[in-house]
Motif scaffolding. Structure first.
Motif, PDB file in Angstrom:
ATOM      1  N   ALA A   1       0.851  -1.208   0.000  1.00 44.08           N
ATOM      2  CA  ALA A   1       0.000   0.000   0.000  1.00 44.08           C
ATOM      3  C   ALA A   1       0.881   1.251   0.000  1.00 44.08           C
ATOM      4  O   ALA A   1       0.606   2.221  -0.717  1.00 44.08           O
ATOM      5  N   GLU A   2       1.941   1.227   0.777  1.00 39.43           N
ATOM      6  CA  GLU A   2       2.854   2.379   0.841  1.00 39.43           C
ATOM      7  C   GLU A   2       3.529   2.613  -0.513  1.00 39.43           C
ATOM      8  O   GLU A   2       3.688   3.744  -0.964  1.00 39.43           O
ATOM      9  N   GLU A   3       3.895   1.502  -1.174  1.00 37.08           N
ATOM     10  CA  GLU A   3       4.534   1.606  -2.490  1.00 37.08           C
ATOM     11  C   GLU A   3       3.532   2.143  -3.526  1.00 37.08           C
ATOM     12  O   GLU A   3       3.849   3.032  -4.316  1.00 37.08           O
TER      13      GLU A   3
ATOM     14  N   GLY B   1       3.665  12.099   2.243  1.00 38.75           N
ATOM     15  CA  GLY B   1       3.826  13.464   2.776  1.00 38.75           C
ATOM     16  C   GLY B   1       2.538  14.268   2.761  1.00 38.75           C
ATOM     17  O   GLY B   1       2.440  15.287   3.433  1.00 38.75           O
ATOM     18  N   LYS B   2       1.536  13.808   1.987  1.00 44.37           N
ATOM     19  CA  LYS B   2       0.254  14.535   1.973  1.00 44.37           C
ATOM     20  C   LYS B   2      -0.525  14.189   3.246  1.00 44.37           C
ATOM     21  O   LYS B   2      -0.341  13.109   3.821  1.00 44.37           O
ATOM     22  N   PHE B   3      -1.416  15.075   3.658  1.00 41.45           N
ATOM     23  CA  PHE B   3      -2.098  14.902   4.944  1.00 41.45           C
ATOM     24  C   PHE B   3      -2.932  13.619   5.020  1.00 41.45           C
ATOM     25  O   PHE B   3      -3.161  13.086   6.076  1.00 41.45           O
ATOM     26  N   PHE B   4      -3.388  13.128   3.861  1.00 44.26           N
ATOM     27  CA  PHE B   4      -4.278  11.956   3.871  1.00 44.26           C
ATOM     28  C   PHE B   4      -3.532  10.630   3.686  1.00 44.26           C
ATOM     29  O   PHE B   4      -4.146   9.571   3.718  1.00 44.26           O
ATOM     30  N   TYR B   5      -2.214  10.678   3.502  1.00 34.80           N
ATOM     31  CA  TYR B   5      -1.446   9.469   3.138  1.00 34.80           C
ATOM     32  C   TYR B   5      -1.588   8.340   4.174  1.00 34.80           C
ATOM     33  O   TYR B   5      -1.920   7.201   3.821  1.00 34.80           O
ATOM     34  N   ASP B   6      -1.342   8.649   5.456  1.00 35.64           N
ATOM     35  CA  ASP B   6      -1.386   7.594   6.485  1.00 35.64           C
ATOM     36  C   ASP B   6      -2.780   6.974   6.573  1.00 35.64           C
ATOM     37  O   ASP B   6      -2.918   5.757   6.685  1.00 35.64           O
TER      38      ASP B   6
ATOM     39  N   THR C   1     -12.196   9.291   0.506  1.00 40.16           N
ATOM     40  CA  THR C   1     -11.343   8.136   0.830  1.00 40.16           C
ATOM     41  C   THR C   1     -12.079   6.837   0.520  1.00 40.16           C
ATOM     42  O   THR C   1     -11.537   5.932  -0.133  1.00 40.16           O
ATOM     43  N   HIS C   2     -13.316   6.739   1.011  1.00 45.71           N
ATOM     44  CA  HIS C   2     -14.129   5.542   0.752  1.00 45.71           C
ATOM     45  C   HIS C   2     -14.794   5.739  -0.606  1.00 45.71           C
ATOM     46  O   HIS C   2     -16.010   5.951  -0.695  1.00 45.71           O
ATOM     47  N   ASN C   3     -13.976   5.667  -1.652  1.00 42.10           N
ATOM     48  CA  ASN C   3     -14.507   5.991  -2.984  1.00 42.10           C
ATOM     49  C   ASN C   3     -14.499   4.778  -3.924  1.00 42.10           C
ATOM     50  O   ASN C   3     -14.410   4.902  -5.126  1.00 42.10           O
TER      51      ASN C   3
END
Ligand code: CMP
Length: 154
Positions: A47-49, A56-61, A112-114
């Protein structure tokens, strides 16, 4: 004829809501050829890859946490201009911009839940397909309706 391969993910919300068949049917009936298919729980590293362009974007984590929270379905599809076509069928990322008739326009009100993800360029399609599919898991075959669906090379 611009034959392209691309990656589609049915996100955890799409799987939890029982939308797998509905979503795959939309791509199939459009004429895209399914060349890879798997149900899996996405490992955190993958998922990280996958979402490394958003690092670095606010929604990444939150996005990584969501994408690894429950099973997803990964599809590899092929067809004329498949990358742009799939993104059109998926609809815009922002809920207020996703047109009714698109998957997100019909099934999603949250960014996010898209429900679905798809590669946005040939470079990302190649990169993302290699994250989700090992060599040998993407198949080469002809569909009997291919000559009609793809038309002649004029
Ligand atoms: P996806 O098509 O999977 O590609 C990247 C994802 O990041 C996107 O769908 C959204 O789920 C998420 N995303 C993009 N922009 C935002 C945002 N502004 N706020 C929250 N999530 C976002």
């Amino acid at each position: 004829m611009d034959q392209e391969k691309t990656l589609i993910l049915i996100k955890p919300d799409g799987v939890q809501r029982g939308l797998i068949g509905e979503i795959i049917a939309r791509f199939e009936r459009k004429g895209l050829k399914l060349i890879g298919l798997k149900l899996l729980t996405l490992p955190k590293g993958k998922a990280e890859e996958l979402y490394s362009p958003h690092l670095g974007k606010f929604f990444y984590d939150y996005l990584v946490q969501f994408m690894t929270s429950d099973p997803i379905v990964a599809l590899a599809v092929e067809g004329n201009n498949a990358i742009e076509l799939v993104r059109l069928i998926n609809g815009a990322t922002k809920p207020l911009e996703s047109a009714p008739g698109s998957i997100r326009g019909d099934f999603s009100i949250d960014i996010t839940h898209n429900v679905v993800h798809a590669s946005d360029s040939p470079e990302n399609a190649e990169r993302e397909l290699s994250i989700l599919f090992d060599e040998g898991e993407i198949l080469e075959y002809r569909r009997i309706d291919e000559a009609v669906l793809c038309g002649p090379d004029l």
